[in-house]
Design a protein around this motif. Structure first.
Motif: not given
Length: 393
Positions: A109-122
């Motif tokens: 889950q962290l493998t998928f969620q961490l890149p998604l958080i980066t995408l939301d911040l950008v």
């Protein structure tokens, strides 16, 4: 900086990551059937029950060795690949499956969620709408979100390394050998060491005897200057060398084939060969063999032969061509072996030492002790003696 990047150059880092992903395949299949809460819970229950099957420990052990240990797999059996033999092993397998499932779910889950958080911040930093569905909701539009965007991506490698290291430690703990298996492995290792020690003694006795006879015969032939005596000496060297080669080939055969039975080793029934070899080397051997030597148990008879061989070798090496009295007697209770020769100080002519150096005499005493007997070596009046008593019952 290079030191921190070094783990990512190792294949085992990514195989551990894959191992954690494989753990969630089973509950993911249930989620495709039904997204209700009971789906992953049911998957966890079924997975835990499967750990009670003995063969499951074999499957998990092979998978863990392949994906978690990497090159360390060949160094030591730190992860067992055999079936569960006790309920304790089955319980550890169940705990392993559930732990692997939980840790695999978190890491995946962290493998998928961490890149998604980066995408939301950008997106939020650029004035867009964060709609990637990440765990951490990003609200508002702030330019400094761009500075936070790399943080989740930097955390991802740490998650991969930490998850891989943690699952490996858990595997070593839960899939490692049980106390009973450690004891069995220790006993097997002890047997191997004892066999190597026995083979080393075999080579020491056989090759040492052959070389001693060859040296004594060659020196006597050169000193005699008699062609007839030289011919007899060369014949004795040839016979002794051939016997030593046969022993060497047999020992090497045992080393090459671990399952090959130890057979063909000389026993006290073959003691005449040793006595003739000593006589051919110039020693005056007075032998007395009595009792049913052919009925002496194999291990006792074989070790007795080696003790007699080492005793005669010591006489030839340290005392030379001297009178030797050999007595071998067997009955229903014990085997007696005695070799006596005059001490070098009592022999006319130059002596060759007291015979107390080297490891041969210590080997005789160790052999006797392992068979439950006893051995005495040392001066006895004007003689040097080797006195061995072994139980045959």
């Amino acid at each position: 900086m290079i030191r921190w990047l070094r783990p990512f150059a190792r294949a085992v880092t990514y195989t551990r990551w894959l191992h954690l992903f494989v753990a969630v395949v089973w509950p993911a299949m249930w989620l495709f059937i039904d997204e209700a809460w009971w789906a992953p819970a049911g998957a966890a229950v079924v997975l835990g029950l499967s750990g009670l099957i003995p063969a499951m420990r074999t499957v998990e052990g092979f998978q863990a060795r392949l994906l978690l240990l990497g090159r360390r797999d060949g160094e030591a059996p730190v992860i067992v690949t055999g079936p569960a033999r006790t309920w304790g092993d089955r319980g550890r397998t169940v705990l392993w499956l559930e732990t692997r499932l939980l840790l695999g779910a978190v890491v995946s889950q962290l493998t998928f969620q961490l890149p998604l958080i980066t995408l939301d911040l950008v997106r939020a930093a650029l004035g867009g709408r964060p709609d990637s569905g990440g765990w951490l909701p990003v609200t508002g539009h702030h330019w400094w979100y761009a500075a936070l965007a790399p943080v989740p991506l930097l955390l991802l490698p740490a998650v991969v390394l930490a998850g891989g290291e943690l699952i490996t430690r858990v595997a070593l703990r839960l899939l490692g050998p049980s106390p009973a298996e450690r004891l069995a492995a220790l006993e097997e290792r002890t047997e191997q060491l004892l066999e190597r020690n026995r083979i080393a003694r075999e080579l020491h006795d056989s090759i040492g005897h052959a070389l001693t006879v060859a040296v004594v015969q060659a020196g006597a032939a050169r000193a005699a200057g008699d062609p007839e005596f030289t011919g007899r000496a060369l014949a004795a060297i040839e016979d002794t060398g051939r016997a030593a080669l046969e022993d060497l080939e047999r020992v090497l055969g045992v080393l090459r084939e671990e399952e090959r039975p130890v057979s063909g080793r000389p026993t006290l029934v073959d003691a005449g060969r040793l006595l003739e070899s000593a006589r051919a080397s110039g020693a005056e051997v007075d032998a007395e063999l009595s009792g049913p030597l052919e009925t002496v148990p194999g291990p006792v008879s074989r070790e007795g032969y080696r003790m007699l061989q080492e005793s005669l070798t010591n006489v030839l090496r340290h005392a030379g061509s001297v009178p030797v009295r050999v007595r071998v007697a067997a009955d229903d209770a014990r085997l007696l072996l005695e070799v006596r020769n005059p001490l070098p100080g009592e022999i006319p002519g130059p002596g060759r030492g007291s015979g107390v150096r080297g490891s041969g005499l210590r080997g005789i005493r160790e052999r006797a002790a392992l068979l439950g007997g006893r051995a005495r070596t040392g001066p006895d009046g004007p003689d040097w003696q080797v006195h061995v008593e072994l139980p045959v019952g």
